[in-house]
Design an enzyme around this catalytic site. Structure first.
Site, PDB file in Angstrom:
ATOM      1  N   CYS A 148       0.806  -1.220   0.000  1.00 44.98           N
ATOM      2  CA  CYS A 148       0.000   0.000   0.000  1.00 44.98           C
ATOM      3  C   CYS A 148       0.842   1.274   0.000  1.00 44.98           C
ATOM      4  O   CYS A 148       0.573   2.219  -0.752  1.00 44.98           O
ATOM      5  CB  CYS A 148      -0.962  -0.008   1.180  1.00 44.98           C
ATOM      6  SG  CYS A 148      -0.251  -0.557   2.743  1.00 44.98           S
ATOM      7  N   HIS A 240      -2.874   6.265   3.998  1.00 47.21           N
ATOM      8  CA  HIS A 240      -1.471   6.375   4.396  1.00 47.21           C
ATOM      9  C   HIS A 240      -0.916   7.690   3.875  1.00 47.21           C
ATOM     10  O   HIS A 240      -0.955   7.961   2.667  1.00 47.21           O
ATOM     11  CB  HIS A 240      -0.653   5.236   3.781  1.00 47.21           C
ATOM     12  CG  HIS A 240      -0.902   3.884   4.379  1.00 47.21           C
ATOM     13  ND1 HIS A 240      -1.752   3.660   5.429  1.00 47.21           N
ATOM     14  CD2 HIS A 240      -0.379   2.662   4.061  1.00 47.21           C
ATOM     15  CE1 HIS A 240      -1.743   2.371   5.731  1.00 47.21           C
ATOM     16  NE2 HIS A 240      -0.938   1.742   4.925  1.00 47.21           N
ATOM     17  N   THR A 324      -6.356   0.753   1.407  1.00 52.32           N
ATOM     18  CA  THR A 324      -7.076  -0.484   1.076  1.00 52.32           C
ATOM     19  C   THR A 324      -7.706  -0.427  -0.318  1.00 52.32           C
ATOM     20  O   THR A 324      -8.111  -1.446  -0.835  1.00 52.32           O
ATOM     21  CB  THR A 324      -8.172  -0.800   2.118  1.00 52.32           C
ATOM     22  OG1 THR A 324      -9.065   0.312   2.209  1.00 52.32           O
ATOM     23  CG2 THR A 324      -7.565  -1.067   3.490  1.00 52.32           C
TER      24      THR A 324
END
Lengths: 345, 345, 345, 345
Positions: A148, A240, A324
Site C-alpha cells: 500500500c 497512508h 485499502t
C-alpha cells in the site's frame, strides 16, 4: 465483452471486504465465490464476516456460502479469475497452483511480488510490464499488486522520476486499516504513534525499483531509485500519508514538479481508472487523510499530493494513498481491467 | 545558595502550566508572580487557568492574583527572573525591556532565538554558548529555549555530529499540546494527520545550526548542518516523535551510533538535569509517545531514541521529546539552573 | 508488623501490571512471585510482559522468572497471599484450591464474587462484610474485588443510599484498558463508541446489591437497590465514567447530596486508602477521564463525582473511577491491607 | 412542480455545509444564495469555507459570492426559502423578519423552537403540526428543526410512546461535529469524554414533549413525556449515540418494542425521506457510530436502534442519529419537502 466469473481469496479480511465492495458493483466481473479460512461448508458471508465498511453487507453476497481455500484447486473451475487477499504464507502455497490450473490470479499478497516472472503493477505507471506474462508457462496469469505505501510513493515519483537525484527519504504515517482485523490493539495506538511496522520498510526499499524499472529482453531491470524509509503507524482509519524528500535536478522548481504531477493522465476506458490518477492539492495543509482518502472516481483511487517545495535543490512533499483501495483492492481490480483489455484475461 | 524569586509570563497557557508545575516544587526558585493576558487585577490563577495537567491547580499558586504583562516593567522589581511563555509578538515588546530593567529572562518564545547576542540553549549540548552573555549590555540576561521539535532533533544529533555527512532529512509527528490551548480544533485532527504546522519547518531549518554552532570570538559560527524537514501534526497529546535519516561517515555502523547516544552524559548537580539526557530504546517499536514521553527524572526531561539502523552508509532512526517539558518549560528551567551555577543569575 | 510475601496470578495482563506497580512499592508486602500463562520455566517478567505503564518494567521484578499457575498448588508454599487477575475460568479452577492450601487469595476475577461465603469488598463501603470470613473452612481466605464499573457506581451511592428511591439508571463510558490486552481492536473503537461489553451489565445488576447489603446471621442480605444499566466502550485509555440518575427522597436537593458525598471518610492507617475516597468536583464539566482518572493519593484511588443536580425529585450525576486501580488492582490491595489490619491475613 | 430558489443562512459552518451538500443535488430546490458572517462582498464560498465534507467544495457553489445576513431583508427577494443554520442570537434577529418579508424559513436554530406558533418538526412523527402554520400572520412560514439529540430520542420513542410509563432516562454520547467548527478543542476531547454540553440537557427536556404533543384547537398540547438527561461529548466525528431506559407497560416484551420500531413507515414521495426512518439492528453491539451514522437513503437519514431489552418491566436500548444530517440539515430539508407537498411552500 464477455463477463468473467470471479472469486476472492481471503474474503472476510479488510482487503477482502474492499474487494467485495468493488466487485459487487463491477460492470465486467461477476462475483460468484468467496474463499475464507473460516469456511466450514455452511457459513454464509454475512454472519461470518465482521463487516466494517458500512451498515450492511452488500445483499448480493450476503448469502454466499464461504468456500475453503483448497477448493479452488480441486473439482471443477468455478471462477475465471480470483483476487487474492491471502496472508503471504497461504498465498505461497496456493497462488501459483491456481494459475497452473488455469485460474487467473490478481494478488495483493506480498509473496510473489519480487519474483522475476511476475509483474508488480501500478497500471498507470508500468502497464508495459504486463508483457512479462507473454512468457508464462501456466495457463492462468499471476499478477501482483504492490504494498500500500509503495503505491503512495511510486505514483507521485513516476512523473518526476527523471528529475530525482540520489536517495528518496520517506517517512510514513500509516492507517490502522493497513494492519487488518483485529490488527493493531487499541491500547497500542490510541492517542499514540508506533514507529515500527513489520516488514514494511523492506517492501518500500524493494518494490518501487521494480515498478519503476524497465522491461528489457523479457525481464525487468530495476530502476536505480533508492528509498530510505522510516515507517510508523498513526491513529488514522484510512489513508497512508507519505512524507518524502529528495535532491532534484539543478534548476528544478516547485512549479515544475507540480505541473508534471498534475499532467499525469489516467487510463481510458477502464471502469476503475480515475480520469487523473494524481491530484495536486494547493491548500497549505493538504493532503489530509480525513479529506483526501476517498478522493477520485471511483472513490479512493486518486493519490493526492501536496506541499511540494524545492529549496536549494531539495524537494519536499507529502502524498496520500487510500491504503485499502488504491493501495489494495482497487488497484488490483484496475490491474485486472487492464489485463482484460490487453487480452490477458 | 540564595533562592531566587521568579515569575512566569504567560502563566495560563500550556507551557505556562508546565512552568508552574516545575517551579512549584523547585529547590532553588520561589514562584511568586504569574503574569497573564487575562489579568484584570482581581483574577486568581485558579478559576482563570484552564488547568490541564491533573485534577487540581497546585495549592501554592492557586490563590496568586494574576499580574498584567506590563507590570513587570513598572513599579518595583518583584522577581529576579522570569520564565517567558509569551506569544512571539508580545515577547518582542517585553523581553528585552525586562532584561534592561535588570530582570533575568529565560524565554520559550521564538522571537529572539536567532538574535546574534542571545544564546539558544540546550544545556547538555552547548553550555559554552552562555559566554555570549559576558558581552551583554543589559543588567538582566536574556536566554532562549529552542523550538520543541528542534530539541528532539539536536539532542540525538549532538553526540554523532561528526559522523553526519550532508543533509538530515526529518519528518515529525507532533503532539497537539504543541499548539497550545484551544489550539487544534478536534474536527481537524481527530483520527487524522495534518501535514502542516505554521512556522515549524523554518525553525527546524534555522535553530539546529545555531545550537550546534561553535563560539568563536564572542559570536556563534553556525554549524553547517542542513535539515530538510516535513512537519505534521498527529493525534497525540504529549510527545513529538521525530523520524530522521542522513548519510554517515563510511564504515559507521548502527552500534557506533547507539554507543555514542548511550554515552552522552548528563549535567551534574542541576535539579532538572537527568543523569543521562539520552536513552536508547532497544525494543523494536520504540520510542512511543505513550510510553516514553515522560521518561527520565524529572519526568519528561529525557529524549528517547530508537530504531537506529545504518544501511549502505545511510542512518535511519526515530527520537522522541516531551514537547512541553524537555522541548519547553523543563529545558528552560534547566537553562536557568545552568545560568545560576555559572553565575549569570 | 510482619511483612507478607505475595504473588500475582496473571501478572502480565493489564490488571496484573497494575498489581506489580502497586506492590513493588508497598510498605507491607514483598512481591516475590509472578504467575503467568506464558511461563515456561525460563521466561523472565521483563521480556515477556508487554509493559504498558511507562518506559520501564520496575527493576525489582524485571528478572523474576515467571511461574506457571499450577505451581501455586504444588510444592512448598512460596507466598502468603496472592493477588489474582486471572480470567474467570482459570480462577474457578485455582482460587479455592489455593485458599484450601493455606494461601490467602485476594481476587479481581469475577467467578466467586457472588458466592454466598465470599466477601465482595469496597473497603470504605462494607468493611464489616469481612466477618463472613470468620466462618470459613479453608486455611486461607478468599476475598473478591468488584467489577470496575460497580466500584464507580457503589462509591457515590453509598453515602446517599438512604435517599434513593426506586431504580438507579446507569449508562457507562468505559475505557479500553478495561478490556485487557490486546483487548479491543483499534478498528472497532477508534473514533467510535461500542454500546456493548460482554457480561458487564449483568455484573452491574448483581454486584452493587451484595456490596451494599447488610450482614445478618453470618450471611449477606442484599440491598434492594435496583440498577438499570446500559454499558458502552469509548475511546478512552483509563477511567470509566458513569452517568446515573434516580429518584430521591422528597425534599432532597443537590446540596444535600454533595455534602454527603464530600463527607465520606477514608480509612485510617492503610497505605492504599486515600484520605477521602470521594471527591466532589464543582466545575461544570467534571469529572473527566483525562483530569480525574489518577486523582488521589495513591493516584487513582479516589472516585470523582460531579454534576449533581436534583430536579423534580430526580437526581442526575456523573462519577469517574480509575478502572484498573480503584476498580481493580488498587482496590484489591486495599482489601488486603484491611484484611491484614483486621487480622485475617 | 415549480422549483424553488433557496439560500442558506450560515453556509460556512458545519450544518451549513451539510445544507450545501444536500441542496446541491436536490431535485426540487435550486441553491442560489449563501449567507455568511464572513461575507465582505467579494469572498467566494470556496476559499472562505473550511470545507470538511470531502476533498472538494461542490463545483456548483464554489464560485458563489457570499452574501451578508442582512441582505436577505433588504433589496429584492432573491430566494423563496432559506435554510437557517444561524447561531441562536443572530437567528432571533433575522428569522421572523425574513418570514414577514415573505421568505420561507426552515431553521435549525434553537431560538424559536419552543415558540407557541412555530412547528418543531420531525416529519415522520408530527407532520400534522404543520397545521400550526395555517394561522400565521407572516407571508412566509417559519418552521423549526429540533436539537440533534432530540431527534435521536424522539424517533425511537414515537412508535412505542403508548407503552412508556414514567420518566425516560437518557445518557448521550455526542459527536464533536455537533459543536461546530472550531468547536471542541482537541486537548479537551482527545482520548476523553466531557460530561457537559452547554444547553443540551435543557433542550432534551423541553423539545420531545412538544414534538410528541398533540395539536388541539390550533395549538400544541405537550406530551407528558418526561426526559431525565445526562449529556456527554465523546471522541466521535459523526453520530450521536443515545442510551435510554424507561418503565414500559406491564406485559411488554422486547419483541413488542422491536416490532413497533421496525414497522414505522417512511413518508412517500419526498426525496429526503428514507423508505423506513427507523432500522432495528439485531447485532449485539449496534448501533455504532462508525457503521450506522450514514445509514439509509439518503445517507444519514435513518435512525438506528439496537440492544432493546425489557427486564422486570424496564426497557433499555440505544439509538443512533447522524447529528448533522437527520439531526440537522437533512431533517430540515425533509421538513421543507413536506411543507412543499402540503402546499405551505
Amino acid at each position: 465483452m464477455d463477463r468473467l466469473r470471479c472469486g476472492i481469496l481471503g474474503a472476510t479480511g479488510i482487503i477482502g471486504q474492499r474487494f467485495v465492495q468493488t466487485l459487487t458493483r463491477h460492470p465486467w466481473f461477476d462475483l460468484v465465490s468467496l474463499y475464507s479460512s473460516r469456511a466450514d461448508g455452511k457459513r454464509r458471508y454475512e454472519g461470518t464476516v465482521n463487516w466494517l465498511l458500512g451498515p450492511e453487507v452488500p445483499s448480493s453476497v450476503s448469502d454466499i456460502v464461504l468456500s475453503e481455500y483448497g477448493s479452488i484447486l480441486t473439482g471443477r473451475k468455478d471462477v475465471d479469475v480470483v483476487f487474492s487477499a491471502l496472508p503471504a504464507d497461504t498465498a505461497q502455497k496456493l497462488e501459483r497452483k491456481a494459475a497452473r490450473k488455469g485460474i487467473h490470479v490478481i494478488s495483493n499478497s506480498s509473496c510473489h511480488r519480487m519474483d522475476r516472472d511476475i509483474p508488480l503493477m501500478v497500471p498507470e505507471v508500468n502497464g508495459d510490464h504486463l508483457k512479462l506474462l507473454d512468457g508464462r508457462k501456466d495457463k492462468g496469469i499471476l499478477v501482483t499488486n504492490p504494498n500500500c505505501t509503495t503505491v503512495g510513493l511510486v505514483m507521485p515519483l513516476d512523473p518526476i522520476r527523471d528529475l530525482i537525484e540520489g536517495e528518496v527519504h520517506v517517512s510514513s504515517y500509516q492507517a490502522i486499516s493497513g494492519a487488518g482485523y483485529p490488527g493493531v490493539a487499541s491500547l497500542d495506538i490510541y492517542g499514540n504513534v508506533v514507529p515500527f511496522i513489520n516488514g514494511e520498510e523492506e517492501k518500500l526499499i524493494e518494490e518501487p525499483g521494480k515498478i519503476m524499472g524497465s522491461l528489457k529482453g523479457g525481464s525487468i531491470r530495476s530502476s536505480p531509485l533508492k528509498v530510505v524509509p522510516n515507517c510508523a503507524r498513526v491513529g488514522v482509519k484510512d489513508g497512508h500519508l507519505v512524507s518524502f524528500s529528495a535532491r532534484v535536478e539543478k534548476g528544478t522548481d516547485a512549479d515544475d514538479i507540480i505541473k508534471l504531477i498534475g499532467a499525469k493522465k489516467g487510463l481510458k476506458g477502464l471502469p476503475s481508472a480515475p480520469e487523473r490518477p494524481l491530484v495536486y492539492r494547493k491548500e497549505r495543509d493538504r493532503p489530509r487523510p480525513d479529506l483526501d482518502s476517498f478522493s477520485g472516481d471511483p472513490p479512493g483511487m486518486v493519490v493526492s499530493v501536496g506541499r511540494v517545495r524545492v529549496d536549494d535543490g531539495m524537494l519536499r512533499a507529502f502524498s496520500l494513498v487510500n491504503n485499502t483501495i488504491r493501495g489494495g483492492a482497487g488497484n488490483a481490480v484496475l490491474i485486472a481491467e487492464q489485463c482484460k483489455r490487453e487480452g490477458y484475461l
